[in-house]
Design a protein around this motif. Structure first.
Motif, mmCIF file in Angstrom:
data_model
loop_
_atom_site.group_PDB
_atom_site.id
_atom_site.type_symbol
_atom_site.label_atom_id
_atom_site.label_comp_id
_atom_site.label_asym_id
_atom_site.label_seq_id
_atom_site.Cartn_x
_atom_site.Cartn_y
_atom_site.Cartn_z
ATOM 1 N N ASP A 36 0.979 -1.143 -0.055
ATOM 2 C CA ASP A 36 0.013 -0.025 0.032
ATOM 3 C C ASP A 36 0.962 1.314 -0.140
ATOM 4 O OD1 ASP A 36 -1.730 2.085 0.441
ATOM 5 O OD2 ASP A 36 -2.390 1.523 2.418
ATOM 6 N N ARG B 181 -3.935 -0.929 11.156
ATOM 7 C CA ARG B 181 -2.561 -0.341 10.515
ATOM 8 C C ARG B 181 -1.753 -0.091 11.855
ATOM 9 N NH1 ARG B 181 -2.350 4.720 6.818
ATOM 10 N NH2 ARG B 181 -2.592 3.037 5.112
ATOM 11 N N GLU C 235 -1.555 -4.188 8.543
ATOM 12 C CA GLU C 235 -0.791 -3.351 8.039
ATOM 13 C C GLU C 235 0.447 -2.609 8.713
ATOM 14 O OE1 GLU C 235 -2.080 -1.084 4.261
ATOM 15 O OE2 GLU C 235 -1.921 0.729 5.576
ATOM 16 N N ARG D 270 -9.350 -3.929 8.402
ATOM 17 C CA ARG D 270 -7.700 -4.205 8.550
ATOM 18 C C ARG D 270 -7.459 -3.137 9.745
ATOM 19 N NH1 ARG D 270 -4.773 -1.718 3.445
ATOM 20 N NH2 ARG D 270 -5.976 -3.301 2.379
ATOM 21 N N HIS E 220 -0.015 -6.597 4.750
ATOM 22 C CA HIS E 220 0.025 -5.250 4.117
ATOM 23 C C HIS E 220 1.009 -4.490 4.603
ATOM 24 C CE1 HIS E 220 -4.064 -6.771 2.968
ATOM 25 N NE2 HIS E 220 -4.272 -5.530 2.032
#
Length: 374
Positions: free
Chosen positions: A11, A166, A195, A164, A219
């Motif tokens: 990403d 992060r 992520e 998701r 990710h």
């Protein structure tokens, strides 16, 4: 260690966190060109802006979306209702709703409590889902947060409909062993996508990103040339090559045309690339030392840790103080001039004298002049 069955999704946040670098402001044409070239390399996800910055930013996000690129598009937002509303109608696929995870931030930036953070995640993620967004919950300053609280944030995010989380090393203080253990524990606690967002304050952003990938992150965030706030983010080129070469993990990204994109971002950001910046610096595939040049001419693998062709580069054999006669013979061969070993030794003396006085390698015209003066 090879884990070829793993799949890691890049990403890239050059157009968001990269542009947050002090003094950097991309024009719309530059943004469109960067996004187009990233997509052409096969980068699957692009984080392209911050809608709450204003109408101009939103218009540019819409312009990128209108390109119809194959990459999934994301925008970044604080976990606030007004920020969320600014994301509506932009034709992007996912929104990163970011909220502080560490007590340092919760208490001293937000002036709130952990309970308030969890309640806000629950409320705003559900609102975002009702607006039609796929949601990533960004855990700002996660590297200084309590791990048990990160797990609670993750559980709350999942229950509210996020897909998701992060993990943001916002101030760039982590190291690979700690990252590995932390992401491994988060991976065991959830089936959400994870992520990694790393900053390079200690020069460890790429190492931390690779560690997160090995520990179970699905990710990772990158930027072209490692552009980003303060010391920057994990570099796209380093992460892609590192995953493939060290662990056998193919991201599906082809860096063969990367030099063009690297130069575009460098020019657009006004941030010159260091001559010895890994993979893309002008000198990182240059060789001067006689023993290295001789070995490379016999077999590139003798002194090749990374094939420069992976990033659209090639080896450059440079004459200088540490050169040997074989390097001189080769340099003149490239000019169509055949010299014997005795001549090469005399020419080498001229090369060394030239480099000592000018502090630079001789050009083709310089070499021709040395030969004429034999």
């Amino acid at each position: 260690m090879k884990t070829p069955n793993r799949h890691i999704i890049i990403d890239d946040t050059t157009l968001r966190d990269g542009e947050q670098s002090a003094g950097v402001a991309f024009s719309l044409d530059e943004k469109l060109a960067i996004a187009t070239q990233l997509a052409a390399l096969g980068v699957p996800e692009l984080e392209i802006g911050i809608p709450a910055m204003g109408a101009g930013e939103r218009e540019e996000i819409q312009a990128i979306a209108a390109l119809g690129l194959p990459s999934k598009l994301l925008v970044w937002s604080r976990m606030r209702r007004d920020d969320l509303q600014s994301c509506v109608g932009l034709q992007v696929h996912k929104i990163d709703l970011s909220i502080s995870a560490s007590d340092q931030h919760i208490q001293h930036k937000l002036k709130q409590s952990r309970r308030w953070v969890l309640a806000t995640i629950n409320e705003l993620v559900q609102e975002a889902r009702h607006l039609g967004f796929d949601v990533c919950v960004g855990m700002e300053d996660a590297s200084r947060a309590d791990l048990d609280f990160l797990v609670r944030m993750t559980e709350t995010a999942q229950q509210a409909g996020a897909t998701r989380i992060r993990f943001a090393d916002t101030v760039g203080i982590m190291e690979p062993f700690g990252v590995f253990e932390t992401i491994k524990k988060l991976r065991a606690a959830t089936d959400l996508e994870i992520e990694m967002h790393a900053h390079d304050d200690l020069g460890l952003a790429t190492a931390n990103t690779l560690a997160a990938a090995l520990a179970g992150a699905s990710h990772v965030n990158t930027t072209v040339n490692g552009l980003g706030e303060r010391a920057g983010n994990a570099a796209l080129e380093e992460v892609v090559v590192g995953l493939k070469q060290l662990y056998g993990i193919d991201t599906g990204i082809n860096l063969g045309q990367f030099p063009e994109l690297s130069a575009l971002v460098a020019n657009a950001s006004g941030d010159a690339i260091g001559s010895r910046k890994s993979l893309i610096g002008k000198n990182v595939f240059s060789h001067e030392a006689g023993i290295h040049v001789d070995g490379l001419l016999k077999d590139p693998n003798n002194y090749q840790g990374v094939d420069p062709a992976i990033v659209g580069r090639s080896h450059q054999l440079v004459l200088g103080k540490h050169s040997g006669t074989q390097g001189v013979i080769h340099a003149y061969q490239q000019l169509g001039i055949i010299v014997n070993r005795g001549q090469a030794q005399k020419l080498l003396l001229a090369v060394k004298q030239f480099v000592k006085s000018t502090k630079q390698s001789p050009s083709a015209s310089d070499l021709n002049l040395f030969h004429q003066n034999l």
